[in-house]
Design a protein around this motif. Sequence first.
Motif, short mmCIF file in Angstrom:
data_model
loop_
_atom_site.label_atom_id
_atom_site.label_comp_id
_atom_site.label_asym_id
_atom_site.label_seq_id
_atom_site.Cartn_x
_atom_site.Cartn_y
_atom_site.Cartn_z
N PHE A 28 18.05 79.11 77.29
CA PHE A 28 18.57 80.49 77.29
C PHE A 28 18.14 81.25 78.54
N LEU A 29 17.13 80.75 79.24
CA LEU A 29 16.55 81.48 80.38
C LEU A 29 17.06 81.00 81.73
N GLY A 30 17.74 79.89 81.75
CA GLY A 30 18.25 79.35 83.01
C GLY A 30 18.66 77.90 82.82
N THR A 31 19.31 77.37 83.83
CA THR A 31 19.76 75.98 83.77
C THR A 31 18.56 75.05 83.98
N ILE A 32 18.36 74.15 83.04
CA ILE A 32 17.23 73.23 83.09
C ILE A 32 17.63 71.98 83.86
N GLU A 33 16.86 71.66 84.88
CA GLU A 33 17.08 70.44 85.66
C GLU A 33 16.37 69.26 85.00
N GLU A 34 15.15 69.52 84.50
CA GLU A 34 14.37 68.46 83.87
C GLU A 34 13.37 69.09 82.90
N LEU A 35 13.11 68.42 81.78
CA LEU A 35 12.14 68.90 80.80
C LEU A 35 11.39 67.69 80.26
N LYS A 36 10.07 67.79 80.21
CA LYS A 36 9.26 66.71 79.64
C LYS A 36 8.20 67.32 78.73
N LEU A 37 8.08 66.73 77.55
CA LEU A 37 7.10 67.15 76.56
C LEU A 37 6.08 66.03 76.43
N PHE A 38 4.78 66.37 76.51
CA PHE A 38 3.72 65.37 76.42
C PHE A 38 2.78 65.71 75.28
N PRO A 39 2.33 64.72 74.52
CA PRO A 39 2.87 63.38 74.44
C PRO A 39 4.33 63.42 73.99
N PRO A 40 5.10 62.39 74.36
CA PRO A 40 6.53 62.36 74.02
C PRO A 40 6.78 62.39 72.51
N ASP A 41 8.03 62.71 72.14
CA ASP A 41 8.42 62.81 70.73
C ASP A 41 8.09 61.54 69.94
N ASP A 42 8.26 60.38 70.56
CA ASP A 42 8.08 59.11 69.85
C ASP A 42 6.66 58.56 69.95
N SER A 43 5.72 59.35 70.45
CA SER A 43 4.35 58.88 70.63
C SER A 43 3.62 58.81 69.28
N PRO A 44 2.92 57.70 69.02
CA PRO A 44 2.16 57.58 67.78
C PRO A 44 0.80 58.30 67.86
N MET A 45 0.46 58.80 69.06
CA MET A 45 -0.84 59.43 69.28
C MET A 45 -0.96 60.74 68.46
N PRO A 46 -2.01 60.87 67.64
CA PRO A 46 -2.19 62.13 66.90
C PRO A 46 -2.70 63.21 67.86
N VAL A 47 -2.09 64.37 67.81
CA VAL A 47 -2.48 65.47 68.70
C VAL A 47 -2.59 66.77 67.92
N THR A 48 -3.35 67.69 68.48
CA THR A 48 -3.45 69.01 67.87
C THR A 48 -2.61 70.02 68.64
N SER A 49 -2.20 69.64 69.85
CA SER A 49 -1.38 70.52 70.67
C SER A 49 -0.62 69.67 71.68
N ARG A 50 0.48 70.21 72.20
CA ARG A 50 1.26 69.49 73.20
C ARG A 50 1.44 70.38 74.43
N VAL A 51 1.89 69.76 75.51
CA VAL A 51 2.18 70.50 76.74
C VAL A 51 3.59 70.12 77.19
N CYS A 52 4.31 71.11 77.71
CA CYS A 52 5.69 70.88 78.13
C CYS A 52 5.86 71.40 79.55
N PHE A 53 6.65 70.69 80.34
CA PHE A 53 6.99 71.12 81.69
C PHE A 53 8.49 71.28 81.77
N VAL A 54 8.93 72.41 82.31
CA VAL A 54 10.35 72.70 82.43
C VAL A 54 10.64 72.97 83.91
N LYS A 55 11.59 72.22 84.47
CA LYS A 55 12.01 72.45 85.85
C LYS A 55 13.40 73.07 85.82
#
Length: 151
Positions: A28-55
């Motif tokens: 909604f804020l602009g055209t996204i060229e690339e977006l990555k969420l870590f750990p990825p959606d399919d990661s089996p790693m248990p996490v308490t928080s995630r980090v995302c990068f939006v280009k």
Amino acid sequence: MSYTTRVVQVTNVSPSTTSEQMRTLFGFLGTIEELKLFPPDDSPMPVTSRVCFVKFQEPESVGVSQHLTNTVFVDRALIVVPFAEGSIPDEAKALSLLAPANAVAGILPGGGLLPTPNPLPNPALGANPFGAPTIDPMAAFGFAGPNMNPQ
């Protein structure tokens, strides 16, 4: 304000958030060229928080996206800041940015805790806790005591 980067880092992302949800929100804020969420959606790693990068395609979208800071998304208040490097990092670096909030505070001795204060020793009941000279109790109420001039 003009930005030299087109990438934002989004932290405090809920572990149940998907990359598609992030794409919808930031789209909604602009055209996204690339977006990555870590750990990825399919990661089996248990996490308490995630980090995302939006280009974004336009650097102006970086400034607009910072207005999402403190917006509660899923169940967390997001933190959105410009990412100075200008490109989305690899997974190892992205997860190292996530580490202080997740792992390091629990692993390092005293990590995540406030410094321990050095409390004053408990003085005897009725004694002055600061060790300064004491005032005669009667003088404290304005009555002449043994060391006070009644005038």
